[in-house]
Design an enzyme around this catalytic site. Structure first.
Site, PDB file in Angstrom:
ATOM      1  N   CYS A 166       0.932  -1.105  -0.011  1.00  0.00           N
ATOM      2  CA  CYS A 166      -0.024   0.180  -0.091  1.00  0.00           C
ATOM      3  C   CYS A 166       0.875   1.049   0.068  1.00  0.00           C
ATOM      4  CB  CYS A 166      -1.047   0.062   1.202  1.00  0.00           C
ATOM      5  SG  CYS A 166      -1.989   1.388   1.288  1.00  0.00           S
TER       6      CYS A 166
ATOM      7  N   LYS B 193       1.632  -9.175  -0.377  1.00  0.00           N
ATOM      8  CA  LYS B 193       1.534  -8.603  -1.563  1.00  0.00           C
ATOM      9  C   LYS B 193       2.598  -7.430  -1.295  1.00  0.00           C
ATOM     10  CE  LYS B 193      -0.988  -5.335  -4.675  1.00  0.00           C
ATOM     11  NZ  LYS B 193      -1.970  -4.254  -4.634  1.00  0.00           N
TER      12      LYS B 193
END
Length: 605
Positions: A351, A390
């Site tokens: 993010c 991720k």
């Protein structure tokens, strides 16, 4: 495409003319609206035409320059209208649900208890058919539903289709809802995290052995984690009802955990539940919820737990967590492992948002490897489902670090890695580096690695699969064209019509009314999410209009006129036109309605 390209002025004149035609005002024809002039008479100024035109062009250029200077970037502090602000007079839930008992709060209740008084001020219905009533046989929102005329009987009683209700039975449509008792215990901090505490104590013991500064070698850290796993297996058993199984006595090793058959699949990530249902219908194999903050989940926030909900059609579903400390992430993983039904848990360390990064979460974890290792090992020790991660290529634009981190992630026990081919500084600009993703996929083997970035056509997907990745993840491409999954699976270009696209938006609104509600709050919340989605769908250029195929994800289309009015309307990047599309599906907006998109370039002035 050349014969469809137009100017900004002609584009908006065409839409304005179509709006007048819809309202029955035939003063101007659509043919005149596409001509070069703007239909207004100009008074003579006494200046030569060439000089006047030059002055106008200079003034227009100066205005455009000022607009570009002001209208760029993101609306970081945009105001958010709460859905309940559109519904000042709300009926008491005891009357909506038609309970036999009276309101628990009595005279102190802040809601309305006079049904006739409420109905006299209730906004007009948006339609004569209720999706919830037609689908489930009963609308739980009763007379507060904005389509209540479809299921309202005499004396404002809510009608029920008994046959439909019996057919559906007690089938659970949506799972992973927050239990009220669990929420109360979380708020009072009465939930125990025995397995997490065992692991966290081992970290503390390792720090104590490492000296006053708390540093220790990688081998010591590995031994401490191994000891924690061993202690977890010897933890006291919880009393349960039912037959005794091996899992009640023997703790599974990481290699024995249930694995999800990932490759070769497509995955859509970061979507709300109605949007995931749309993508699932078009062929998405794996769906993942929106990023949830672990601290908010541990506090029992209902809005954060709503991000974990799973529809029964999602056969492979995971949740995505964000956090920056081992204690909160490990406890949150144990909490979810005991209370919700998921196939995997994903750590979002990719993010790029400033709010997350500055706290050390998101991309910040990629540079905090010690904390990252403790988080991964801790969550793995308390989860019975696979743990995925991720990441991005790195933090700085020209300094890739993913290739250094991936071998470590393999050692820490990650089941799958997703790599976005951009750095944090790049955000979503420039082109994703698929050559670097290919290199990292070889380093990750045998752990599967999914590639992510710039997938907008089946040609992009085929090119991505020629690398060493095990699968591809689709994010913005699915927002622009959710039928992308069908194109990838069938290996074809879908020249979808405007009517078919409108049907997709209609399905989304129906799913939204089912998920968020069909009362005023639910309708306006559905409208807000629809408008956010339309800010992406307007970037799509129909295949039949393209000079060169396929369209690239970072290419912005010029102003063009579609093959019909609706296709042109869907191509508009003006907020007012998005609101018009929403009004076609959800009726007129309230008087105090306001919407500001994320990007200033699309802002409505």
């Amino acid at each position: 495409m050349c014969r469809y390209i137009t100017t900004r002025e002609k584009f908006h004149e065409f839409l304005a003319a179509g709006l007048k035609d819809q309202k029955g005002d035939g003063e101007e024809s659509a043919e005149a609206s596409t001509d070069g002039d703007n239909g207004t008479a100009e008074e003579p100024t006494g200046e030569p035409e060439s000089k006047k035109r030059k002055a106008d062009d200079e003034a227009q250029a100066e205005d455009n320059k000022q607009d570009k200077k002001k209208m760029k970037g993101q609306n970081k502090s945009r105001p958010h209208m709460k859905p309940h602000s559109y519904d000042d007079r709300r009926l008491c839930p005891s009357l909506v649900q038609e309970r036999d008992s009276k309101c628990f709060y009595g005279d102190k209740c802040k809601f309305i208890h006079d049904v006739a008084d409420y109905m006299s001020t209730k906004p007009a219905d948006l339609g004569d058919r209720c999706y919830l009533y037609d689908t489930f046989g009963k609308c739980v929102f009763g007379i507060t539903c904005r389509f209540a005329s479809a299921h309202m009987g005499p004396d404002f009683k809510n009608l029920v289709k008994e046959e439909v209700c019996k057919t559906l039975g007690q089938k659970e449509m949506v799972r992973n809802s927050l239990d009220k008792e669990l929420q109360r215990r979380l708020r009072k901090r009465q939930v125990t995290f025995s397995r997490s505490e065992t692991y966290l104590k081992s970290i503390g013991a390792g720090k104590a052995k490492g000296g006053a500064n708390g540093k220790k070698s990688g081998s010591e850290n590995k031994h401490a984690t191994t000891d924690a796993v061993a202690e977890n297996s010897q933890s006291p058993l919880v009393k349960t009802i039912g037959p005794l199984t091996d899992a009640d006595i023997i703790k599974l090793r990481p290699c024995e955990k249930k694995q999800v058959q990932y490759a070769p699949r497509c995955c859509v990530q970061c979507g709300n539940l109605p949007f995931r249902r749309v993508c699932k219908r078009f062929g998405a194999d794996i769906t993942c919820g929106e990023m949830a903050m672990c601290t908010n989940l541990l506090q029992g926030q209902a809005s954060e737990w709503a991000l974990l909900k799973r529809h029964h059609t999602e056969d492979l579903f995971g949740v995505q967590l964000e956090g920056c400390f081992p204690d909160t992430m490990t406890r949150c993983a144990e909490l979810l492992n005991q209370n919700i039904d998921v196939d995997f848990v994903d750590i979002n360390s990719g993010c790029p948002i400033d709010l997350v990064y500055k706290k050390g979460g998101g991309c910040g974890l990629m540079t905090r490897t010690n904390k990252f290792e403790q988080i991964v090992r801790g969550m793995n020790s308390v989860l019975d489902v696979p743990l995925t991660v991720k990441i991005r290529t790195g933090v700085q634009q020209n300094c890739n670090i993913a290739h250094k981190l991936i071998p470590e992630l393999k050692k820490w026990g990650v089941s799958l890695i997703t790599l976005h081919g951009r750095s944090r500084e790049q955000r979503y600009t420039k082109i994703a580096d698929w050559d670097y993703i290919d290199t990292c996929s070889r380093l990750a083997s045998p752990v599967p690695l999914f590639g992510n970035g710039d997938i907008l056509s089946y040609e992009d997907a085929l090119k991505a699969r020629q690398t060493g990745v095990s699968g591809i993840m689709v994010a913005r491409g699915a927002l622009i064209k959710p039928w992308l999954f069908t194109e990838i699976k069938e290996r074809r270009r879908w020249d979808i019509s405007s009517g078919e696209r409108m049907d997709i938006l209609r399905d989304f609104t129906n799913y939204g009314l089912e998920h968020w509600g069909s009362d005023t709050q639910g309708v306006e919340k559905t409208r807000t999410f629809l408008l956010e989605w339309l800010s992406f769908t307007c970037r799509y250029i129909p295949v039949g209009l393209l000079e060169r195929v396929p369209q690239k994800i970072n290419e912005r289309p010029p102003y063009y006129l579609g093959r019909d009015y609706l296709e042109t309307l869907m191509a508009s990047q003006h907020v007012g036109d998005w609101v018009r599309i929403s009004e076609m599906l959800l009726g007129p907006v309230p008087k105090n309605f306001s919407f500001l998109p994320k990007h200033k370039a699309n802002a409505y002035k």
